[in-house]
Scaffold this active site. Structure first.
Site, PDB file in Angstrom:
ATOM      1  N   HIS A  27       0.822  -1.209   0.000  1.00 24.60           N
ATOM      2  CA  HIS A  27       0.000   0.000   0.000  1.00 24.60           C
ATOM      3  C   HIS A  27       0.860   1.265   0.000  1.00 24.60           C
ATOM      4  O   HIS A  27       0.474   2.283  -0.591  1.00 24.60           O
ATOM      5  CB  HIS A  27      -0.963  -0.026   1.195  1.00 24.60           C
ATOM      6  CG  HIS A  27      -1.959  -1.147   1.105  1.00 24.60           C
ATOM      7  ND1 HIS A  27      -2.553  -1.737   2.186  1.00 24.60           N
ATOM      8  CD2 HIS A  27      -2.462  -1.806   0.011  1.00 24.60           C
ATOM      9  CE1 HIS A  27      -3.381  -2.697   1.773  1.00 24.60           C
ATOM     10  NE2 HIS A  27      -3.335  -2.761   0.466  1.00 24.60           N
ATOM     11  N   HIS A  76      -7.761  -8.445  -7.835  1.00 22.99           N
ATOM     12  CA  HIS A  76      -8.076  -9.261  -6.654  1.00 22.99           C
ATOM     13  C   HIS A  76      -8.202  -8.284  -5.485  1.00 22.99           C
ATOM     14  O   HIS A  76      -7.265  -8.067  -4.724  1.00 22.99           O
ATOM     15  CB  HIS A  76      -6.978 -10.274  -6.378  1.00 22.99           C
ATOM     16  CG  HIS A  76      -6.751 -11.266  -7.489  1.00 22.99           C
ATOM     17  ND1 HIS A  76      -6.170 -10.919  -8.689  1.00 22.99           N
ATOM     18  CD2 HIS A  76      -7.048 -12.590  -7.578  1.00 22.99           C
ATOM     19  CE1 HIS A  76      -6.115 -11.997  -9.468  1.00 22.99           C
ATOM     20  NE2 HIS A  76      -6.640 -13.029  -8.810  1.00 22.99           N
ATOM     21  N   SER A 115      -6.539  -2.053  -0.636  1.00 25.89           N
ATOM     22  CA  SER A 115      -6.099  -1.325  -1.832  1.00 25.89           C
ATOM     23  C   SER A 115      -7.235  -0.520  -2.483  1.00 25.89           C
ATOM     24  O   SER A 115      -6.980   0.596  -2.964  1.00 25.89           O
ATOM     25  CB  SER A 115      -5.437  -2.281  -2.828  1.00 25.89           C
ATOM     26  OG  SER A 115      -6.214  -3.435  -3.050  1.00 25.89           O
ATOM     27  N   GLU A 119     -13.515  -8.561  -7.472  1.00 26.99           N
ATOM     28  CA  GLU A 119     -13.370  -9.536  -6.376  1.00 26.99           C
ATOM     29  C   GLU A 119     -14.285 -10.716  -6.683  1.00 26.99           C
ATOM     30  O   GLU A 119     -15.482 -10.536  -6.897  1.00 26.99           O
ATOM     31  CB  GLU A 119     -13.746  -8.868  -5.040  1.00 26.99           C
ATOM     32  CG  GLU A 119     -13.927  -9.813  -3.865  1.00 26.99           C
ATOM     33  CD  GLU A 119     -12.712 -10.677  -3.559  1.00 26.99           C
ATOM     34  OE1 GLU A 119     -11.591 -10.140  -3.483  1.00 26.99           O
ATOM     35  OE2 GLU A 119     -12.886 -11.896  -3.395  1.00 26.99           O
ATOM     36  N   GLY A 163     -10.548 -12.709 -11.583  1.00 27.13           N
ATOM     37  CA  GLY A 163      -9.461 -11.726 -11.579  1.00 27.13           C
ATOM     38  C   GLY A 163      -8.477 -11.896 -12.722  1.00 27.13           C
ATOM     39  O   GLY A 163      -7.955 -10.912 -13.260  1.00 27.13           O
ATOM     40  N   ASP A 204      -2.973  -9.005  -7.202  1.00 27.96           N
ATOM     41  CA  ASP A 204      -2.691  -9.324  -5.794  1.00 27.96           C
ATOM     42  C   ASP A 204      -3.487 -10.560  -5.357  1.00 27.96           C
ATOM     43  O   ASP A 204      -4.369 -10.469  -4.496  1.00 27.96           O
ATOM     44  CB  ASP A 204      -3.068  -8.086  -4.950  1.00 27.96           C
ATOM     45  CG  ASP A 204      -2.720  -8.248  -3.482  1.00 27.96           C
ATOM     46  OD1 ASP A 204      -1.852  -9.078  -3.153  1.00 27.96           O
ATOM     47  OD2 ASP A 204      -3.324  -7.531  -2.658  1.00 27.96           O
TER      48      ASP A 204
HETATM   49  C1  LIG Z   1      -4.598 -10.687  -1.095  1.00 33.00           C
HETATM   50  S1  LIG Z   1      -6.305 -10.447  -1.169  1.00 33.00           S
HETATM   51  C2  LIG Z   1      -6.475  -8.864  -1.887  1.00 33.00           C
HETATM   52  C3  LIG Z   1      -6.068  -7.727  -1.006  1.00 33.00           C
HETATM   53  C4  LIG Z   1      -6.280  -6.363  -1.608  1.00 33.00           C
HETATM   54  N1  LIG Z   1      -5.703  -6.261  -2.942  1.00 33.00           N
HETATM   55  C5  LIG Z   1      -5.674  -5.299  -0.729  1.00 33.00           C
HETATM   56  O1  LIG Z   1      -4.490  -4.963  -0.894  1.00 33.00           O
HETATM   57  O2  LIG Z   1      -6.390  -4.779   0.137  1.00 33.00           O
HETATM   58  C6  LIG Z   1      -6.780 -11.508  -2.491  1.00 33.00           C
HETATM   59  C7  LIG Z   1      -8.274 -11.465  -2.831  1.00 33.00           C
HETATM   60  O3  LIG Z   1      -8.470 -12.178  -4.045  1.00 33.00           O
HETATM   61  C8  LIG Z   1      -9.732 -12.830  -3.999  1.00 33.00           C
HETATM   62  N2  LIG Z   1      -9.673 -13.889  -5.020  1.00 33.00           N
HETATM   63  C9  LIG Z   1      -9.236 -15.161  -4.914  1.00 33.00           C
HETATM   64  N3  LIG Z   1      -9.256 -15.786  -6.110  1.00 33.00           N
HETATM   65  C10 LIG Z   1      -9.709 -14.864  -6.997  1.00 33.00           C
HETATM   66  C11 LIG Z   1      -9.912 -14.884  -8.398  1.00 33.00           C
HETATM   67  N4  LIG Z   1      -9.655 -15.973  -9.125  1.00 33.00           N
HETATM   68  N5  LIG Z   1     -10.372 -13.759  -9.008  1.00 33.00           N
HETATM   69  C12 LIG Z   1     -10.620 -12.645  -8.290  1.00 33.00           C
HETATM   70  N6  LIG Z   1     -10.451 -12.553  -6.939  1.00 33.00           N
HETATM   71  C13 LIG Z   1      -9.991 -13.660  -6.311  1.00 33.00           C
HETATM   72  C14 LIG Z   1      -9.835 -13.304  -2.570  1.00 33.00           C
HETATM   73  O4  LIG Z   1     -11.193 -13.506  -2.216  1.00 33.00           O
HETATM   74  C15 LIG Z   1      -9.175 -12.133  -1.813  1.00 33.00           C
HETATM   75  O5  LIG Z   1     -10.151 -11.203  -1.393  1.00 33.00           O
END
Ligand SMILES: C[S@@+](CC[C@H](N)C(=O)[O-])C[C@H]1O[C@@H](n2cnc3c(N)ncnc32)[C@H](O)[C@@H]1O
Length: 284
Positions: free
Chosen positions: A18, A41, A99, A117, A143, A163
């Site tokens: 961040h 993500h 993020s 998401e 994603g 991410d």
């Molecule tokens: C590491 S977290 C994201 C954190 C966020 N970017 C932040 O910095 O605040 C990863 C996220 O990806 C989501 N996720 C998992 N597989 C996914 C996919 N195939 N496509 C989109 N989102 C996905 C999860 O539910 C989770 O909320």
């Protein structure tokens, strides 16, 4: 899809990611031209550190908790901390921006924000958290499809955050694939991939693949809090940044040593180098 970011919000890895994002937004704001921010993500966008999952791990206390209390904080932290401060106006740290919320706070009226998401509940929470902002579109899709679904955007400048949760073995290679897709659609995309520093052998392959990705420039910034030779725990994390805005490398040179000192647990460290060498032409 078991991963829930709420358990890890505000930890050392979030601080690195961040803070770097906040500097990218600051550097892009030197020009009036709008940019599009794509978060493939995205998570739920906003986290309560004093209730629910975050209290079970307490990871934030060794992350944003330390930074919040640190003395002599570099001025370059200003807009990252301003985003956190805006959620905690009385100065007591309770809410932490994911993020999406960080991007919302630091972007301008002319910028556009796309958050994706896939987890249905988290996606709904994200929608609820973001619904009052006309600049934001929330997508509940896959994603890995974001670059091909959304690029190019009407805005010429693009920031893409990749991410994923790293629950599956192929996610490092899917990150490289997403980067390639982004670059093939908008060559100057600023694409940021977050990755865990755990298994050094897997990372070696990842770096090699990134080196062959065809990105015009690729900067690697890493921060660890434990020695990097234990494949079972999160020793630290890294970001690779395609086409970093001019000035980011120099800023990270001054920020990473300070961060490593603040966030170190058993042993802190950092590195900053080019996986694909910077050429002589620079632009944002
Ligand atoms: C590491 S977290 C994201 C954190 C966020 N970017 C932040 O910095 O605040 C990863 C996220 O990806 C989501 N996720 C998992 N597989 C996914 C996919 N195939 N496509 C989109 N989102 C996905 C999860 O539910 C989770 O909320």
């Amino acid at each position: 899809m078991n991963y829930r970011h709420a358990f890890h919000a505000g930890n050392h890895a979030d601080v690195l990611k961040h803070l770097v994002l906040s500097r990218i937004f600051a550097l892009l704001a030197r020009k009036e031209a709008p940019y599009a921010y794509l978060d493939s993500h995205a998570g739920v966008g906003l986290y309560d550190l004093l209730e629910g999952p975050a209290t079970r791990t307490g990871e934030w206390q060794q992350g944003i908790g330390r930074i919040w209390q640190a003395s002599g904080r570099p001025a370059l932290l200003e807009n990252y901390l301003a985003a956190v401060q805006s959620l905690n106006p009385n100065g007591k740290l309770r809410y932490y921006p994911g993020s999406p919320e960080l991007a919302r706070h630091l972007s301008r009226p002319q910028d556009r924000l796309h958050f994706n998401e896939k987890h249905p509940e988290d996606g709904q929470l994200l929608k609820d958290n973001m619904r009052r902002d006309y600049r934001v579109a929330v997508h509940l899709g896959e994603g890995w499809h974001v670059p091909r679904a959304l690029l190019p955007t009407p805005e010429k400048r693009v920031v893409l955050l990749i991410d994923p949760p790293f629950e599956q073995a192929d996610e490092l290679s899917r990150c490289v694939q997403s980067l390639k897709e982004a670059i093939s659609r908008v060559r100057q995309s600023i694409a940021v991939i977050w990755y865990p520093i755990k298994d050094e052998r897997q990372l070696k392959r990842f770096y090699q693949d990134l080196g062959k990705s065809g990105a015009p420039k690729l900067l690697r910034a890493e921060l660890w809090i434990h020695p990097t030779d234990d494949a079972e725990r999160l020793n630290g994390s890294g970001l690779v940044i395609a086409n970093p805005p001019w000035g980011l490398e120099e800023e990270l040179h001054s920020l990473l040593p300070w961060l490593a000192e603040q966030l170190a647990q058993s042993q802190g460290g950092w590195r900053l180098d080019w996986l694909i060498e910077e050429s002589s032409t620079r632009s944002t």
